[in-house]
Design an enzyme around this catalytic site. Structure first.
Site, mmCIF file in Angstrom:
data_model
loop_
_atom_site.group_PDB
_atom_site.id
_atom_site.type_symbol
_atom_site.label_atom_id
_atom_site.label_comp_id
_atom_site.label_asym_id
_atom_site.label_seq_id
_atom_site.Cartn_x
_atom_site.Cartn_y
_atom_site.Cartn_z
ATOM 1 N N ASP A 1 0.863 -1.166 0.000
ATOM 2 C CA ASP A 1 0.000 0.000 0.000
ATOM 3 C C ASP A 1 0.912 1.231 0.000
ATOM 4 O O ASP A 1 2.135 1.141 0.144
ATOM 5 C CB ASP A 1 -0.950 -0.029 1.218
ATOM 6 C CG ASP A 1 -2.206 0.773 0.962
ATOM 7 O OD1 ASP A 1 -3.239 0.492 1.580
ATOM 8 O OD2 ASP A 1 -2.148 1.703 0.123
HETATM 9 C C1 GLC Z 1 -4.476 4.092 -0.211
HETATM 10 C C2 GLC Z 1 -5.320 2.915 0.190
HETATM 11 C C3 GLC Z 1 -5.385 1.819 -0.834
HETATM 12 C C4 GLC Z 1 -5.295 2.413 -2.222
HETATM 13 C C5 GLC Z 1 -3.907 3.029 -2.359
HETATM 14 C C6 GLC Z 1 -3.706 3.681 -3.733
HETATM 15 O O1 GLC Z 1 -3.769 4.599 0.871
HETATM 16 O O2 GLC Z 1 -5.056 2.311 1.454
HETATM 17 O O3 GLC Z 1 -6.614 1.120 -0.631
HETATM 18 O O4 GLC Z 1 -5.489 1.410 -3.201
HETATM 19 O O5 GLC Z 1 -3.636 3.979 -1.349
HETATM 20 O O6 GLC Z 1 -4.545 4.792 -3.843
#
Ligand code: GLC
Length: 723
Positions: free
Chosen positions: A263
């Site tokens: 993430d």
């Molecule tokens: C965010 C989220 C994740 C998302 C990623 C990209 O912090 O936790 O669910 O896909 O970043 O945007």
């Protein structure tokens, strides 16, 4: 493409760049010019940018993607196409209900159809991977990301997650309208302590395997191509560093051979967690755990080469990760056509097209859940005067994670009702502020009361704005704001012919107001066609079919609250009981205000007593359970008949009920139908005390019901021996 031959030609720097992901905007820069902004803060070089393997985010259009891909292919030494990823969570440009609403449809085909629509719009706009489905099990109404999940049941989350994967990926990943899916957040992110986002999670292996992991496994079994590791520390180890989770479970036990992505900047957060000393150690933990792509940080880029030189990791680990990334690109057909389905003409043709709007309208209507109705709904079509009152009466409600969708393109309740009743006098008033801390506004209330007094029907449009849920938006108090509660009291006093529609990204605590609301339904955040769908429902053109997949509490103090709970050694004898020394609150019911599986209709359904074709079931056998359901009302309707089972005595305590199957029935007024289910050994199996996964002999109770608290029980015996 011979990806093994390609790998052999790549330098180590190119390999590490494939394992990095940055914002599309960060890659659009002139790599010959001075590196500034976020690229400089991450110490990226022109070569890093030229060889980066994938990018995310930004409201890019097909033309932007084509332009960036052309730039990339002209700069990348081996012309390895850039992979474009987005959070397409509940629609790309045509937005359908948030996943907590889509779960409430109890209709996997509808979920698949909506995700297919999202895939088409995404693919023609240049997106090749979506960071969806999110299948985190949720039990705490305070968490902001409940809106992104499909609820508190592991089995149903898995079914819906698999339906989403099928929609996104279709039959063939090379199809111009297919995109790869990424299941997240691995694992158990929904169990954050106190419902506070990014907080720690501490879960026994038994509970992980029994409740928190199955839905991810269901997505893997549906051939999802990517997994995203989560922010939370799980039992003391940040998920991205958790080799037991990412290698032992995901790859060794489940055989997942796709790509694992972190993430956002989660590798660097190992330092903040107090788990990694620095980015180098974070990179070592991350690659040893099994992460292939690092999102929005540069630990891999700047440290893996040194870790190889120092013998702390092997080049074969890098090669394995790069091969999985190249394989995904090859499976998507990107080496043959690096633009995928990207096309400005197709983008204009499909995004927000009438067919997609119609599907979004159907989904918005089918996701709404009627929670209470004392004869107020449906409104009369011959009504002359309507009052639509509330901070959400005159705006599009598309919710969090709405990708390229906009509230301006969405249909408000006001617009929907005016379309449906062109000759009626429709008054639209704010009634109160939308802010959580808002106090009642005497002027706004007074004008609302005046309008309510002369209206035939009143619809109060209340609840949460899109920013009151979603990532980083946990709430300690999930009741309605005081201003909204006072508005309800005053408007209902002025006109009892009042219904409330709630917009919400989580279960709300309504125990202190429900008694004063004559009719209530939740529309969640319904998306682009919300206003039209709500008009269809409120006027009775469409009947309510939605059923909750997450319990609504009386009070936030009940959290975490979920139907598949344990009995305890001292269960409260009944909600009416005043017996002491039992598992109870002295100031609040134990039970939810509205349970899992609950939903009303404009008609009514009568469930007969369940019957079994046998009362004993031996190993290898199935048992047939049936119930007759009758539409006892005046209009046609649909309801999901739910099969629940309880293992009465087991080597570990078992939930008082668990959903094992369901079947949606459609019945005309007066029609009745027998619904039957095959009860299988798989339904009885669990992770037993000795660690084996199997059904244990003994007594089981079964319900065929309309929600997790209703239905008549019936018992049967399961024996491992052939009888
Ligand atoms: C965010 C989220 C994740 C998302 C990623 C990209 O912090 O936790 O669910 O896909 O970043 O945007």
């Amino acid at each position: 493409m011979d990806i093994h031959a390609l790998l052999k030609e790549m330098s180590l720097e190119e390999k590490l760049a494939q394992m990095s992901q940055f914002l599309a905007s960060m890659l659009s820069v002139d790599i010959e010019a001075e590196i500034t902004g976020p690229n400089a803060s991450m110490r990226l070089t022109g070569a890093d940018i030229a060889s980066t393997g994938s990018c995310l985010g930004g409201k890019t259009l097909a033309a932007d993607v084509i332009k960036l891909q052309d730039k990339h292919l002209s700069e990348d030494p081996h012309k390895i196409p850039l992979l474009f990823m987005r959070d397409v969570i509940h629609g790309y440009r045509t937005i359908y209900p948030i996943p907590l609403g889509m779960g409430a449809t109890w209709d996997e085909d509808l979920v698949t159809a909506c995700c297919r629509m999202a895939a088409v719009e995404s693919a023609v706009s240049g997106v090749q991977v979506t960071f969806s489905p999110m299948v985190d099990l949720v039990r705490d109404c305070r968490w902001g990301r409940n809106m992104e999940s499909t609820g508190e049941d592991p089995w149903l989350n898995g079914r819906i997650g698999a339906a989403m994967v099928r929609g996104y990926q279709g039959e063939d990943l090379k199809d111009k309208h297919s995109i790869a899916a990424c299941v997240k957040h691995f694992a158990a992110y929904g169990a954050v302590e106190a419902g506070r986002d990014y907080n720690t999670t501490d879960i026994s292996e038994h509970s992980l395997r029994e409740y928190y992991l199955p839905a991810y496994k269901a997505a893997i079994d549906a051939d999802v191509r990517m997994v995203m590791t989560s922010f939370n520390a799980l039992n003391g180890t940040p998920a991205a560093a958790n080799k037991w989770l990412v290698t032992h479970i995901l790859r060794d036990e489940w055989g997942f051979d796709g790509v694992v992505i972190s993430d956002w900047s989660a590798f660097t957060e190992m330092i903040t967690h107090g788990f990694a000393e620095d980015r180098k150690q974070a990179a070592e933990y991350a690659i040893n755990a099994g992460n292939d792509i690092e999102m929005m940080s540069s630990c891999y880029l700047h440290n893996l080469a040194a870790l190889i030189d120092e013998g702390r990791i092997g080049i074969e680990q890098v090669d394995a990760a790069v091969l999985r990334i190249l394989q995904l690109k090859d499976d998507l057909g990107m080496f043959e056509d690096p633009y995928g389905g990207a096309s400005s003409e197709e983008e204009a043709k499909y995004c927000l097209c009438d067919e997609h709007r119609a599907l979004a309208r159907t989904a918005a209507a089918r996701s709404a859940v009627l929670l209470k109705n004392e004869g107020v709904l449906p409104f009369s079509r011959t009504a002359k005067r309507l009052a639509l009152i509330g901070p959400f009466a005159d705006c599009g409600m598309i919710g969090s994670w709405a990708c390229n969708g906009t509230a301006e393109e969405a249909v408000s309740i006001a617009a929907g009702m005016k379309r449906a009743l062109p000759d009626a006098e429709i008054t639209v008033l704010q009634g109160c502020s939308a802010d959580l801390a808002a106090l009642p506004d005497e002027v706004l209330e007074a004008e609302a009361v005046r309008a309510a007094k002369v209206a035939d029907h009143v619809l109060l449009c209340l609840g949460e704005s899109a920013t009151m849920s979603g990532e980083g938006n946990s709430r300690a108090d999930v009741s309605l704001p005081e201003a909204q509660k006072q508005l309800i009291r005053r408007v209902v006093a002025a006109n009892p012919n009042t219904a409330v529609v709630l917009f919400n990204g989580r279960p709300l605590a309504l125990g202190d107001i429900i008694g004063e609301i004559p009719a209530l339904f939740t529309a969640w955040h319904p998306g682009t066609e919300g206003g039209n769908a709500i008009a269809d429902l409120v006027l009775g053109d469409v009947n309510f079919e939605g059923h909750l997949t997450m319990s609504f509490p009386y009070h936030v103090g009940q959290a975490p609250l979920y139907y598949n709970r344990m009995n305890t050694g001292r269960p409260k004898p009944s909600e009416e009981s005043t017996q002491g020394y039992c598992s109870r609150y002295i100031d609040c019911p134990n039970r939810p205000l509205f349970p899992f599986g609950y939903g009303l209709s404009y008609t009514s359904f009568a469930f007969g007593k369940p019957t079994l074709d046998r009362t004993t079931m031996a190993r290898g056998e199935t048992l047939k359970a049936s119930v007759t359901v009758k539409n006892t009302g005046m209009v046609a309707g649909s309801t999901p008949v739910q099969l629940y089972i309880r293992d009465c005595v087991a080597s570990l305590v078992r939930p008082i009920r668990e959903l094992k199957d369901y079947e949606r029935v459609f019945l005309a007024p007066g029609e009745e139908k027998q619904v039957s289910f095959a009860v299988t050994e798989e339904m009885l199996a669990f992770h037993t005390a000795d660690g084996s996964y199997r059904a244990e002999p003994g007594r089981f109770t079964l319900w065929l019901a309309s929600d997790a608290e209703s239905g008549d029980p019936i018992t049967f015996e399961y024996s491992r021996e052939r009888l």
